[in-house]
Design an enzyme around this catalytic site. Structure first.
Site, PDB file in Angstrom:
ATOM      1  N   HIS A  19      15.421   0.758  12.756  1.00 58.54           N
ATOM      2  CA  HIS A  19      15.690  -0.649  12.427  1.00 58.54           C
ATOM      3  C   HIS A  19      16.054  -1.475  13.658  1.00 58.54           C
ATOM      4  O   HIS A  19      15.983  -2.698  13.631  1.00 58.54           O
ATOM      5  CB  HIS A  19      16.827  -0.755  11.411  1.00 58.54           C
ATOM      6  CG  HIS A  19      16.407  -0.399  10.032  1.00 58.54           C
ATOM      7  ND1 HIS A  19      16.120   0.883   9.647  1.00 58.54           N
ATOM      8  CD2 HIS A  19      16.204  -1.168   8.938  1.00 58.54           C
ATOM      9  CE1 HIS A  19      15.767   0.898   8.381  1.00 58.54           C
ATOM     10  NE2 HIS A  19      15.808  -0.337   7.929  1.00 58.54           N
TER      11      HIS A  19
ATOM     12  N   TYR B 217      16.556  -6.347  11.883  1.00 59.48           N
ATOM     13  CA  TYR B 217      15.267  -7.039  11.744  1.00 59.48           C
ATOM     14  C   TYR B 217      15.285  -8.388  12.485  1.00 59.48           C
ATOM     15  O   TYR B 217      14.976  -9.435  11.918  1.00 59.48           O
ATOM     16  CB  TYR B 217      14.906  -7.297  10.279  1.00 59.48           C
ATOM     17  CG  TYR B 217      14.699  -6.073   9.429  1.00 59.48           C
ATOM     18  CD1 TYR B 217      13.724  -5.127   9.737  1.00 59.48           C
ATOM     19  CD2 TYR B 217      15.457  -5.872   8.284  1.00 59.48           C
ATOM     20  CE1 TYR B 217      13.526  -4.020   8.932  1.00 59.48           C
ATOM     21  CE2 TYR B 217      15.261  -4.761   7.467  1.00 59.48           C
ATOM     22  CZ  TYR B 217      14.295  -3.843   7.797  1.00 59.48           C
ATOM     23  OH  TYR B 217      14.101  -2.760   6.996  1.00 59.48           O
TER      24      TYR B 217
END
Ligand code: ZN
Length: 437
Positions: free
Chosen positions: A74, A140
């Site tokens: 991530h 993100y």
């Protein structure tokens, strides 16, 4: 010479959502990716001399250091070059840790620490310094630089039960505003679940930022008969526009949207399409020259599973009066990015799997508004691998449009490729050998 430029990518070293991962400026393409120990690495290619430089480690993630954990993926890097030439990298986050970072006021925790590093000198990738500008909870990262130099950083403020926020910088990323929530996570009162989101954010026309997004139905893990835990249950497609000039958000028809957006308002005012029984994985969005959005999103038959299965790419477009598209079986099971040359002429660069188990990266083109697509130019093909693909490089040079990581079997290590209209940007083998960890 080899087709790859580095051998020290790790895991899903690049992805469509963490973007841009690279930028072209003045004859040099700068790229970033997840490398050894999940740290961010940066390399550059000089289009005039044909020389590669780097990769250099740009920062240290708190993830990737515990060998008992699987690769998190991530926190891979996102890059922007500010108007003074300094290179910024955002990386390392997946919700933060309560014990280390305290309460997350806008969501939940998982791991990592979102960080911001900047090159010590303009256009120089050799040395980096960490700036204390953003909260630790984000993941993100997606960054947009406007024509006036303002930088907007978008991310999810925590793990999968968190709000999506943006911060604005008007001083080349030296400081950022407090986070502003634009997509609200919220408990449902009809199901044992929470509303959550996966947007893709990029520059639109003029002062506008455009956002395509799908919905994550995040089931409770316990405590109710219908609780089934976190799954890859994502569905439905939405679109909206952020006018950074007046600070307002609008739907595709220009109607103002109350912020932060909730599921109820999104479904009433920002819906592109319901996806029915299909689960989704949001792709990217681009405008055609008349400012009409085209969206790529992948869909598959995943109901009843937990992690989801293969998903094929689908294309939607706004005609000016309605959303059309979404036809099945016109594009492969693939990920990638989209260009809209007009309402009728649409192109994707897609990384897909061949029937024999090899990976292919290439252009797919429609000349009929997305009713059909043909495979046109192939950029890379390898047997017995699959590819993780990035979004397009910002202001891309035609020879260096997109990055892929070659997933080798039995190892997390990845060969990294930079692909353009002439195929892969090559590098002498003795240089790429040295990029192994
Ligand atoms: Zn979830």
């Amino acid at each position: 010479m080899t087709d790859h430029f580095a051998e020290n990518g790790l895991g899903n070293a690049v992805a469509v959502i963490q973007h841009p991962a690279g930028e072209h400026h003045d004859g040099i393409t700068y790229v970033s990716y997840q490398g050894p120990l999940e740290d961010p690495y940066v390399a550059s290619f000089n289009h005039d001399t044909g020389e590669w430089f780097g990769p250099f480690k740009a920062g240290v993630s708190i993830m990737g250091k515990d060998p008992s954990r699987k690769i998190d993926n991530h926190g891979k890097p996102t890059m922007i070059i500010d108007d003074a030439g300094y290179i910024h990298i955002f990386f390392g986050g997946h919700g933060g840790l309560r014990a280390l970072h305290g309460d997350n006021p806008l969501g939940n925790h998982h791991y990592g620490e979102n960080k911001h590093v900047i090159s010590k000198r303009p256009y120089d990738i050799t040395e980096w310094e960490e700036l204390d500008t953003i909260p630790p909870f984000g993941t993100y990262n997606q960054v947009v630089k406007m024509d006036n130099g303002d930088i907007y950083l978008f991310y999810r403020h925590g793990a999968h039960r968190s709000d999506w926020v943006y911060h604005k910088s008007t001083n080349n990323g030296r400081t950022f505003s407090e986070p502003v929530v634009f997509l609200k996570h919220k408990r449902r009162d009809d199901l044992s679940a929470v509303d959550s989101w996966y947007p893709y954010v990029t520059k639109g026309q003029g002062d506008e930022i455009i956002v395509s997004f799908d919905y994550h139905l995040c089931w409770d893990s316990a405590g109710a008969p219908d609780a089934r835990g976190h799954t890859a249950n994502r569905q439905d497609l939405f679109y909206m526009v952020f006018d950074t000039g007046d600070g307002n958000w609008r739907n595709v028809r220009g109607e103002e949207l109350p912020m932060p957006l909730t599921r109820e308002v999104a479904e009433a005012k920002a819906l592109v399409a319901r996806t029915g029984d299909l689960w989704t994985f949001n792709g990217s969005v681009a405008l055609d020259p008349k400012g009409r959005p085209h969206i790529g999103i992948t869909m598959g038959q995943d109901r009843g599973t937990k992690v989801g299965g293969p998903k094929e790419m689908r294309h939607y477009r706004w005609t000016g009066s309605e959303w059309v598209g979404g036809a099945p079986s016109v594009l492969p099971i693939a990920n990638g990015d989209i260009v809209a040359d007009s309402q009728q002429n649409i192109r994707f660069v897609l990384a897909s799997q061949n029937q024999k188990g090899g990976g292919t990266v290439g252009w797919w083109q429609s000349t009929d508004g997305g009713v059909s697509f043909k495979r046109t130019r192939e950029l890379l093909r390898r047997p017995n691998v699959s590819f993780a693909i990035s979004s397009f490089i910002r202001n891309a040079h035609p020879d260096a449009r997109i990055m892929v990581a070659e997933r080798l079997r039995g190892t997390g290590r990845r060969n990294m490729y930079l692909l353009g209209d002439s195929g892969a940007v090559q590098r002498p083998r003795d240089e790429t050998d040295q990029t192994r960890p």
